[in-house]
Each structure stands twice: as C-alpha cells, then as structure tokens.
Design a protein around this motif. Sequence first.
Motif, PDB file in Angstrom:
ATOM      1  N   LEU A  36      -1.983  29.119  30.263  1.00 27.83           N
ATOM      2  CA  LEU A  36      -1.077  30.236  30.013  1.00 27.83           C
ATOM      3  C   LEU A  36       0.198  29.766  29.311  1.00 27.83           C
ATOM      4  CD1 LEU A  36      -0.344  33.216  30.350  1.00 27.83           C
ATOM      5  CD2 LEU A  36       0.586  32.656  32.612  1.00 27.83           C
ATOM      6  N   LEU A  37       0.755  28.626  29.777  1.00 26.04           N
ATOM      7  CA  LEU A  37       1.967  28.078  29.152  1.00 26.04           C
ATOM      8  C   LEU A  37       1.715  27.663  27.708  1.00 26.04           C
ATOM      9  CD1 LEU A  37       3.612  25.931  31.987  1.00 26.04           C
ATOM     10  CD2 LEU A  37       4.350  28.150  31.107  1.00 26.04           C
ATOM     11  N   THR A  38       0.508  27.142  27.448  1.00 24.80           N
ATOM     12  CA  THR A  38       0.161  26.742  26.080  1.00 24.80           C
ATOM     13  C   THR A  38       0.163  27.949  25.149  1.00 24.80           C
ATOM     14  OG1 THR A  38      -1.193  24.909  26.873  1.00 24.80           O
ATOM     15  CG2 THR A  38      -1.608  25.677  24.626  1.00 24.80           C
ATOM     16  N   PHE A  39      -0.474  29.041  25.586  1.00 28.12           N
ATOM     17  CA  PHE A  39      -0.497  30.263  24.774  1.00 28.12           C
ATOM     18  C   PHE A  39       0.912  30.831  24.611  1.00 28.12           C
ATOM     19  CE2 PHE A  39      -5.086  30.588  25.993  1.00 28.12           C
ATOM     20  CZ  PHE A  39      -5.580  30.559  24.696  1.00 28.12           C
ATOM     21  N   LEU A  40       1.726  30.707  25.656  1.00 26.88           N
ATOM     22  CA  LEU A  40       3.107  31.184  25.580  1.00 26.88           C
ATOM     23  C   LEU A  40       3.893  30.384  24.549  1.00 26.88           C
ATOM     24  CD1 LEU A  40       5.323  33.034  26.712  1.00 26.88           C
ATOM     25  CD2 LEU A  40       5.774  31.302  28.462  1.00 26.88           C
ATOM     26  N   ALA A  41       3.720  29.055  24.551  1.00 26.59           N
ATOM     27  CA  ALA A  41       4.411  28.195  23.584  1.00 26.59           C
ATOM     28  C   ALA A  41       3.999  28.545  22.155  1.00 26.59           C
ATOM     29  CB  ALA A  41       4.108  26.726  23.879  1.00 26.59           C
TER      30      ALA A  41
ATOM     31  N   VAL B 229       8.021  21.570  25.101  1.00 31.09           N
ATOM     32  CA  VAL B 229       7.893  22.359  23.861  1.00 31.09           C
ATOM     33  C   VAL B 229       8.476  23.752  24.064  1.00 31.09           C
ATOM     34  CG1 VAL B 229       6.244  23.471  22.302  1.00 31.09           C
ATOM     35  CG2 VAL B 229       5.920  21.085  22.952  1.00 31.09           C
ATOM     36  N   LEU B 230       8.198  24.341  25.210  1.00 26.41           N
ATOM     37  CA  LEU B 230       8.764  25.660  25.519  1.00 26.41           C
ATOM     38  C   LEU B 230      10.288  25.614  25.535  1.00 26.41           C
ATOM     39  CD1 LEU B 230       6.376  27.020  28.286  1.00 26.41           C
ATOM     40  CD2 LEU B 230       6.916  28.149  26.129  1.00 26.41           C
ATOM     41  N   ILE B 231      10.844  24.559  26.135  1.00 29.61           N
ATOM     42  CA  ILE B 231      12.302  24.424  26.184  1.00 29.61           C
ATOM     43  C   ILE B 231      12.878  24.302  24.778  1.00 29.61           C
ATOM     44  CG2 ILE B 231      14.187  22.863  26.850  1.00 29.61           C
ATOM     45  CD1 ILE B 231      12.644  22.317  29.455  1.00 29.61           C
ATOM     46  N   ILE B 232      12.240  23.498  23.920  1.00 30.38           N
ATOM     47  CA  ILE B 232      12.709  23.349  22.536  1.00 30.38           C
ATOM     48  C   ILE B 232      12.705  24.698  21.819  1.00 30.38           C
ATOM     49  CG2 ILE B 232      12.134  22.394  20.261  1.00 30.38           C
ATOM     50  CD1 ILE B 232      11.063  19.910  21.753  1.00 30.38           C
ATOM     51  N   LEU B 233      11.589  25.414  21.925  1.00 25.23           N
ATOM     52  CA  LEU B 233      11.456  26.684  21.212  1.00 25.23           C
ATOM     53  C   LEU B 233      12.378  27.754  21.795  1.00 25.23           C
ATOM     54  CD1 LEU B 233       7.571  26.720  20.772  1.00 25.23           C
ATOM     55  CD2 LEU B 233       9.289  26.368  18.985  1.00 25.23           C
TER      56      LEU B 233
ATOM     57  N   PRO C   7       7.058  21.189  16.887  1.00 30.91           N
ATOM     58  CA  PRO C   7       6.938  20.784  18.296  1.00 30.91           C
ATOM     59  C   PRO C   7       5.516  20.951  18.845  1.00 30.91           C
ATOM     60  CG  PRO C   7       8.935  22.072  17.977  1.00 30.91           C
ATOM     61  CD  PRO C   7       8.162  22.160  16.707  1.00 30.91           C
ATOM     62  N   LEU C   8       4.790  21.982  18.386  1.00 29.71           N
ATOM     63  CA  LEU C   8       3.413  22.188  18.834  1.00 29.71           C
ATOM     64  C   LEU C   8       2.522  21.027  18.401  1.00 29.71           C
ATOM     65  CD1 LEU C   8       2.898  25.974  17.930  1.00 29.71           C
ATOM     66  CD2 LEU C   8       3.552  25.019  20.133  1.00 29.71           C
ATOM     67  N   VAL C   9       2.732  20.572  17.158  1.00 28.90           N
ATOM     68  CA  VAL C   9       1.941  19.448  16.635  1.00 28.90           C
ATOM     69  C   VAL C   9       2.299  18.162  17.375  1.00 28.90           C
ATOM     70  CG1 VAL C   9       1.477  18.039  14.583  1.00 28.90           C
ATOM     71  CG2 VAL C   9       1.683  20.528  14.374  1.00 28.90           C
ATOM     72  N   GLY C  10       3.601  17.947  17.608  1.00 30.18           N
ATOM     73  CA  GLY C  10       4.038  16.742  18.301  1.00 30.18           C
ATOM     74  C   GLY C  10       3.459  16.630  19.698  1.00 30.18           C
ATOM     75  N   ALA C  11       3.291  17.777  20.369  1.00 33.38           N
ATOM     76  CA  ALA C  11       2.740  17.783  21.725  1.00 33.38           C
ATOM     77  C   ALA C  11       1.217  17.807  21.741  1.00 33.38           C
ATOM     78  CB  ALA C  11       3.274  18.981  22.494  1.00 33.38           C
ATOM     79  N   GLY C  12       0.598  17.905  20.557  1.00 26.84           N
ATOM     80  CA  GLY C  12      -0.855  17.946  20.493  1.00 26.84           C
ATOM     81  C   GLY C  12      -1.457  19.281  20.877  1.00 26.84           C
ATOM     82  N   LEU C  13      -0.652  20.340  20.904  1.00 25.68           N
ATOM     83  CA  LEU C  13      -1.166  21.666  21.255  1.00 25.68           C
ATOM     84  C   LEU C  13      -1.973  22.268  20.114  1.00 25.68           C
ATOM     85  CD1 LEU C  13       1.934  23.219  23.075  1.00 25.68           C
ATOM     86  CD2 LEU C  13       0.079  21.844  24.022  1.00 25.68           C
ATOM     87  N   LEU C  14      -1.632  21.894  18.893  1.00 25.58           N
ATOM     88  CA  LEU C  14      -2.373  22.314  17.707  1.00 25.58           C
ATOM     89  C   LEU C  14      -2.489  21.125  16.766  1.00 25.58           C
ATOM     90  CD1 LEU C  14      -0.802  25.813  16.791  1.00 25.58           C
ATOM     91  CD2 LEU C  14      -3.061  25.415  17.792  1.00 25.58           C
ATOM     92  N   GLY C  15      -3.577  21.084  15.991  1.00 26.66           N
ATOM     93  CA  GLY C  15      -3.694  20.075  14.950  1.00 26.66           C
ATOM     94  C   GLY C  15      -2.759  20.393  13.798  1.00 26.66           C
TER      95      GLY C  15
END
Length: 360
Positions: free
Chosen positions: A2-7, A80-84, A197-205
Amino acid sequence: MLLTFLAIGIALFFAMNIGASGAAATMGAVYGAGAIRNKLVALLLVALAVFLGAVLGSGEVVKTIGSGIIPTDILDVPIVLIILVGATSTLFIANLLGIPLSTSEVTVGSIVGIGIAFQALYVSNLLYIVSFWILIPVAAFSVAYGLGKGVLWLEKRYPELKKGGKWRKGLVVLLILTGCLEAFSAGMNNVANAIGPLVGAGLLGTTEAIWLGGAFVALGAVLLGGRVLETNGKRITSLSLLQGSIVSGTGGTLVVIASLLGIPVPLTQATTSAIVGVGTAENGLRLWQKNVIVQIIKVWVVSPILSLVVAYTLVHLILDPNPYVIIVVISVFVSTFGTLSLLKTIRQEKKSVHEQGGEV
C-alpha cells in the motif's frame, strides 16, 4: 505494498504539477507573441516536447536525484514518501501564500534533509549541484544580454525585423522551435524531481519510471497548464519575436547542458534571467529588473531550506520521535513562512497605498 502505491501516486501527482507549472510556462513567449494563438495547440506542443525530453534525455538527472545526493541504502518506501511529501507540501503551502519556489531546489532540499537526519550526505556532489544553481542564472543573463545587443543592432539596421515584416514567418518558426527546445529541456531536467526517488529506492525501474513520469508531466501540462501559459504569455508580450527566441533558446540550451551533466537546475530561473538580460540590453538595468534579481536570490535560498526542514522534521516525527527537535524545527519552519507571508503582505499594502496616491 500500500505504501509503495502511495509513493508512486504522490510522485505522479508531483509530476502533473511540474507539467502544470514549469513545463507549461516554457511556451509563454510563443503564446504571448502570438506565434501560436490556440492555447490547446501550444499545450499539446509542450506535452510532446516535454515527454520526448524525459524519454530521450532525463536519465542522468534521474541518477543524480535517485543516488547522487544520499546513499541508496537509506532509501526505502517510508523515506521516499518523506522526500515526496516534504517537496510537495512545501510547494503547496508556498503556492497558497503566493511565494514562488523551484521544484528542482525543493526536491534536492528534501533529499538533503534526509541525508542530514541520517548523517549520510554526498557533500561534494551537493556543492557541485549548488554551484550550477549560481552559474546557470548568471550564464543565462550574460548570454541573453550579449545576444540582445546583437538583436538591437540588427533591428536598427533592418527596422522591419522588430515587427517581423517579410521575415515574420521565419521568425515565428524560430520562436516555436526554441519554445519546444525549452519544453524539451524541462522534460530532461524536471521529470527526475518526481520519479528520481522511486528509482533510487528500487520501486520502479529507470526506463518505466521515465516513461511514466514523462507521460504525467505531459498530462499535467495539457490539463492544468492553461492558466500558467496565459500568465507567462502576458508577462513577456513586450518582447519581439527575435528577443523571445533568445529567451527560450538560452534557457533551454543551458538546461539541456546541465541535464546531460546530470545536474537538477531551476529552468524558471534560467528563463527569467534571460528575460532580464534581454531587457537590460535594450533599456539598461531598470528597477523591476533589480527586483527580479532579488526575487531569484530569495527563491534560490528559501526553496531548498524550507523543504529540507520539512523532510528533516518528518524523519524525526515518524522514524525517530524526539519532541525537542520536532518543536524547534517546526518553530523555525512556521516562523520562516510567517515572516515571508508578512513581508509579502506589507509589500502589497505599500503598493496599494502608492497606487491610490497615498504615502507610506
């Protein structure tokens, strides 16, 4: 999950706002000069150019935002959520108060706030980025000033150039091309603020993030950028077709160069500095231009500091609650925004009294 989709959702919302503000503004000179009179056509051109800029050239800036300022092992979904949230909330509050901030500088400031909280920051990389924040506006002003002098010489020798004359069609095409270059540079540089930030955390390629981010920046420009386009068009209607081409071409070229080097930079400051450079070449440094320079410096200082404070506070509030740190940081944040808002109100009251013929 859920947090991933939120980010990802917050990042894409951020991308749409980037398209609505920074990207849409890139066609201001074109629309203001009447080179393209249809607002939708201008916004569709912005969308296409910004998407191509993201897909073809944003990789290096994405790498910097994602892994060039703080170590990637810090980045997880909550961070990542905090950054965004730090970046978007700062921009949102600033918009409510009418205080202009830079998306690139706000994003970098938010990441730096995380780095300070974890005592893990690539200081040399940060100083390299900040040096470009100083260099780009100075370079934009200098280049536009030099080219502006050249245009004045040409327009004195060939007076019909100022209004276009027989060269109008060619000048219109040149202005549209430089406007597209500016939008392309926005795609290269600004999309990374949302998806880095999403790429840095590996959440998306990297590839899928760039395509997704580019699409949402383009969507934001088309759906939400009309008012910004109108405002910027009115702001620079005094420029001739050649002067408008200088502004867009100078800002766009400098941001493309920065993007190839992987440096997130404020496109708006580059463009504004170019407008001041062209205006100074024609009229000397007027009072309004001095005020614009002061405004650029204020934005340059305030943007990263405010988002840094927000991100730093959220880290301590969520991950390591320390009431004393939180109280101090929130107090600094509130007092800073309060002071800025008060100064803005005082300036508006002075302006109102002056316009009514009173004394301040």
